[in-house]
Enzyme design. Sequence first.
Site, PDB file in Angstrom:
ATOM      1  N   ASN A 122     -24.772  14.883 -25.079  1.00  0.00           N
ATOM      2  CA  ASN A 122     -24.803  15.470 -26.599  1.00  0.00           C
ATOM      3  C   ASN A 122     -26.150  15.564 -27.211  1.00  0.00           C
ATOM      4  O   ASN A 122     -26.806  16.413 -27.292  1.00  0.00           O
ATOM      5  CB  ASN A 122     -23.851  14.442 -27.489  1.00  0.00           C
ATOM      6  N   ASP A 123     -26.740  14.055 -27.634  1.00  0.00           N
ATOM      7  CA  ASP A 123     -27.986  14.004 -28.150  1.00  0.00           C
ATOM      8  C   ASP A 123     -29.095  14.576 -27.123  1.00  0.00           C
ATOM      9  O   ASP A 123     -30.158  15.128 -27.917  1.00  0.00           O
ATOM     10  CB  ASP A 123     -28.680  12.573 -28.482  1.00  0.00           C
ATOM     11  N   VAL A 124     -29.155  14.874 -26.020  1.00  0.00           N
ATOM     12  CA  VAL A 124     -30.095  15.021 -25.173  1.00  0.00           C
ATOM     13  C   VAL A 124     -30.350  16.545 -24.902  1.00  0.00           C
ATOM     14  O   VAL A 124     -31.238  17.302 -24.454  1.00  0.00           O
ATOM     15  CB  VAL A 124     -29.970  14.486 -23.823  1.00  0.00           C
ATOM     16  N   SER A 134     -25.210   8.662 -31.056  1.00  0.00           N
ATOM     17  CA  SER A 134     -26.240   8.446 -32.154  1.00  0.00           C
ATOM     18  C   SER A 134     -25.861   8.601 -33.519  1.00  0.00           C
ATOM     19  O   SER A 134     -26.228   8.149 -34.559  1.00  0.00           O
ATOM     20  CB  SER A 134     -27.449   9.047 -31.954  1.00  0.00           C
TER      21      SER A 134
END
Length: 462
Positions: free
Chosen positions: A388-390, A429
């Site tokens: 997701n965040d990456v 996050s």
Amino acid sequence: MSGIVELVYFATAVTFILGLKRMSHPTTARSGIHWAGIAMAVATVATLFHPEIQGRYILMLLAVAIGGGVAYLGARKVEMTDMPQMIAIYNGMGGGAAAAIAAVELIRVAENPMLAETHGAMALWLGVLGALIGCVAFSGSVVAWAKLDGRMQKSFNFKNQQWVNLAIIAVAVLFGIIIATTTPGPFTLIVFFALALAFGAMMALPIGGADMPVIISLFNAFTGLAVAMEGFVLDNAAMIIAGTVVGSAGTLLTQLMAKAMNRKLSSVLFKQFGGAPSGEKTEVEGSMRPTDPSDGGIQMAYADKVIIVPGYGMAVAQAQHKIWEMVELLTERGVDVKFAIHPVAGRMPGHMNVLLAEAGVPYDMIYDLEEINNEFEMADVTLVIGANDVVNPVAKSDPDSPLYGMPILNADQSKNVLVIKRGQGSGFSGVENHLFYLDHTRMVYGDGQKVVGEMIASIKTL
């Protein structure tokens, strides 16, 4: 006999360092772990012959048997999805052991002040500092374990939290100075250790999920440092060398993790990371476009180049074996398939590499961010499973985003993007992922293992 033991310590220390060096590459990592394990076993056996043991063999063997038995059974039963929390708690045990050694020595000094002269002033200061750091590593790692295991919320913040933390550590240091410069009483020792443990827990409480790989690495460095300091107190070369190596490696890894997220360590420790405090999602234009697993499988089967980006969701679904089965089918059809790994993918450094290695993925198909980021624009399909965040493009475009400046995998630059996701929630996050709303992105909802299984079935029909 003491000289022989020290010689064995030196030999095991060299073997331990060589083992750690071999862990730096996937093809030699397994043998490196074996080398380091054998070195520690030999050092433990050599300690039994140390002249200062004075016949305490039963207690030592009992401790080794209990600790080794619990660790063996725990490691055998742990799921790969639970590996990060196991690493966190085992790391904490190392810090706790160092703190316990310091406690025993400080109690001995309190009962017999003459021992302070035997240890020396420097050793006494190092013992107090090692106790402080070891306690912080222990309680902080326990909190990290509780968060990763879902037993505690991702972050816990309250007004003036950092000032409270500063007051706790300031008073702990004050009591440490008293212990190192006077003959401490039981009350002084109890308050010192209680404050040190409290600070470790308070230090980890506000850390959000996205920063967890960094904080685990930091506590690992703390543990190594504490062990090295207690090695000076006990005049034990094996503890000094092993602790120094672990502390140095943990410090370097912490720096690398922080750099991979474009975050300063001070920001990790003292600033909240994630979405808005209210928990509201970031405004995103457009909508997510779902597709069927069979359509996704066919799209990849007719592609020339496919890049797969795994994340923690793959670990939760235990889909790594199905992913490799699908990759084998694609490569048989002449598709060029590569895996892209972000440095902080998963819940600990190297998490995705371990999962893919477990499934039998060849090391030469796995690429780090710097190695593969320029290839996304040439990829016909990028398959994101559980990450997701990456892969969130706001890290490059939105200065107001907590992710801004964090190096990401350029999945958004590929011609088509398939995202396997269980639901429509934001990442660990708490930041909404704009990749999911791009025109060339299609969402494939469902359990990762089941979805990939359906993709495999559709590829086999072609």
